[in-house]
Design a protein around this motif. Structure first.
Motif, short mmCIF file in Angstrom:
data_model
loop_
_atom_site.label_atom_id
_atom_site.label_comp_id
_atom_site.label_asym_id
_atom_site.label_seq_id
_atom_site.Cartn_x
_atom_site.Cartn_y
_atom_site.Cartn_z
N UNK A 82 0.83 -1.21 0.00
CA UNK A 82 0.00 0.00 0.00
C UNK A 82 0.86 1.25 0.00
N UNK A 83 1.93 1.22 0.80
CA UNK A 83 2.83 2.38 0.84
C UNK A 83 3.50 2.60 -0.52
N UNK A 84 3.90 1.50 -1.18
CA UNK A 84 4.54 1.64 -2.48
C UNK A 84 3.57 2.23 -3.51
N UNK A 85 2.30 1.85 -3.41
CA UNK A 85 1.32 2.34 -4.38
C UNK A 85 0.94 3.79 -4.11
N UNK A 86 0.68 4.12 -2.83
CA UNK A 86 0.16 5.45 -2.50
C UNK A 86 1.27 6.48 -2.25
N UNK A 87 2.41 6.04 -1.70
CA UNK A 87 3.53 6.93 -1.41
C UNK A 87 3.09 8.19 -0.65
N UNK A 88 2.63 8.05 0.61
CA UNK A 88 2.18 9.23 1.36
C UNK A 88 3.32 10.20 1.63
N UNK A 89 3.02 11.48 1.48
CA UNK A 89 3.99 12.55 1.74
C UNK A 89 3.40 13.53 2.74
N UNK A 90 4.27 14.08 3.58
CA UNK A 90 3.82 15.05 4.58
C UNK A 90 3.40 16.36 3.90
N UNK A 91 2.42 17.06 4.48
CA UNK A 91 2.01 18.35 3.91
C UNK A 91 3.14 19.38 4.02
N UNK A 92 3.04 20.42 3.21
CA UNK A 92 3.98 21.54 3.24
C UNK A 92 3.33 22.73 3.95
N UNK A 93 4.08 23.35 4.85
CA UNK A 93 3.61 24.53 5.57
C UNK A 93 4.56 25.69 5.28
N UNK A 94 3.98 26.85 5.09
CA UNK A 94 4.78 28.08 5.00
C UNK A 94 4.03 29.18 5.74
N UNK A 95 4.78 30.04 6.42
CA UNK A 95 4.21 31.16 7.15
C UNK A 95 4.14 32.36 6.22
N UNK A 96 2.93 32.71 5.81
CA UNK A 96 2.75 33.81 4.87
C UNK A 96 2.92 35.17 5.53
N UNK A 97 2.47 35.29 6.73
CA UNK A 97 2.61 36.58 7.42
C UNK A 97 2.52 36.37 8.92
N UNK A 98 3.17 37.24 9.65
CA UNK A 98 3.09 37.32 11.11
C UNK A 98 3.21 38.78 11.49
N UNK A 99 2.27 39.26 12.23
CA UNK A 99 2.28 40.69 12.59
C UNK A 99 2.01 40.84 14.08
N UNK A 100 2.47 41.97 14.60
CA UNK A 100 2.27 42.33 16.00
C UNK A 100 1.66 43.72 16.03
N UNK A 101 0.32 43.81 15.81
CA UNK A 101 -0.31 45.12 15.67
C UNK A 101 -0.29 45.95 16.94
N UNK A 102 -0.34 45.31 18.07
CA UNK A 102 -0.29 46.07 19.32
C UNK A 102 0.59 45.36 20.34
N UNK A 103 1.35 46.15 21.05
CA UNK A 103 2.26 45.60 22.04
C UNK A 103 2.43 46.64 23.15
N UNK A 104 2.18 46.22 24.38
CA UNK A 104 2.36 47.06 25.56
C UNK A 104 3.03 46.24 26.63
N UNK A 105 3.99 46.79 27.31
CA UNK A 105 4.68 46.02 28.35
C UNK A 105 5.09 46.94 29.49
N UNK A 106 5.07 46.38 30.68
CA UNK A 106 5.63 47.03 31.86
C UNK A 106 6.74 46.12 32.37
N UNK A 107 7.03 46.16 33.62
CA UNK A 107 8.14 45.37 34.14
C UNK A 107 7.94 43.87 33.89
N UNK A 108 6.79 43.32 34.29
CA UNK A 108 6.52 41.89 34.10
C UNK A 108 5.12 41.65 33.57
N UNK A 109 4.52 42.64 32.93
CA UNK A 109 3.17 42.52 32.38
C UNK A 109 3.19 42.91 30.91
N UNK A 110 2.52 42.09 30.11
CA UNK A 110 2.53 42.33 28.66
C UNK A 110 1.10 42.20 28.12
#
Length: 241
Positions: A82-110
């Motif tokens: 079955x493996x020879x016939x189907x040859x399963x392959x893992x999916x491909x992942x890519x990160x298209x975007x990552x954003x940090x629209x708001x960020x606030x921090x104090x000494x130990x609070x974010x």
């Protein structure tokens, strides 16, 4: 008085040809000089030892082991073919975007929000892929900042899917040295984060379903611009294992 032509009793008859007379035939007593002797004076009767009887339990266990080995070989052969016939392959992942629209921090609070968008591709020609229990996390230098759970989804053959998720912190406690390191990177113009995804995945071909397994995705060193909060550069490929 006996006549001259009559042989005398007790003397051998003379041979008229002048040869010695034939010796008398040997008697039965003198015919065999050495009588037959049994070479084995102590004969014995040979008894064949009976073969030890086999235990019914041992026989049953041996047959059961043979059947188990045969089933295992057949099952393994089916999986391999079955493996020879189907040859399963893992999916491909890519990160298209990552954003940090708001960020606030104090000494130990974010308080912060990260928005991420992934492009997921199923490269299999014959297998569809299903995803369940999909979790994602954002890290900073190995420190877990925030986690998110994404809805399950499925992909057909050669399908490409876009999934989005958000990570949020609201006045959350973060170690002081971590907050200081993030603020220092932001002051230098960019800060790098790591994004991880984990999910249970299953492959399917018609009525056949493969064994489910854990899929892990790692998108490391994703740089964000400090002023805009957006990802620097183009989409970033992720490691899938």
């Amino acid at each position: 008085m006996q006549g001259p032509s009559r042989p005398v009793t007790g003397y051998p008859v003379p041979n008229v040809n002048g040869c010695a007379p034939n010796p008398p035939p040997p008697s039965a007593a003198t015919a065999t000089a050495y009588p037959y002797q049994n070479p084995n004076p102590y004969p014995y009767t040979y008894y064949q030892q009976p073969l030890p009887s086999q235990s019914p339990r041992a026989t049953f266990a041996r047959r059961l082991l043979f059947v188990f080995a045969a089933v295992l070989i057949i099952f393994g052969s089916i999986i391999f073919i079955t493996w020879l016939v189907l040859r399963p392959r893992l999916p491909d992942f890519s990160l298209q975007s990552l954003s940090l629209p708001n960020y606030n921090s104090s000494t130990e609070r974010v308080t912060a929000t990260w928005d991420a968008r992934f492009l997921v591709s199923n490269p299999n020609k014959k297998l569809s892929v299903s995803y369940s229990d999909v979790y994602s996390s954002v890290y900073y230098h190995g420190y877990d900042l925030a986690d998110s759970r994404m809805p399950p989804f499925e992909q057909g053959t050669r399908n490409v899917t876009t999934i989005e998720t958000s990570f949020s912190l609201v006045d959350a406690y973060i170690k002081g040295d971590v907050v200081d390191a993030i603020n220092k990177d932001r002051s230098n113009g960019q800060v790098k984060f790591d994004v991880f995804v984990s999910s249970w995945v299953g492959f399917r071909y018609g009525g056949w379903r493969g064994r489910r397994r854990v899929l892990r995705v790692s998108c490391g060193n994703v740089a964000l611009n400090s002023s805009s909060g957006k990802m620097l550069g183009v989409a970033k490929g992720c490691d899938v294992y």
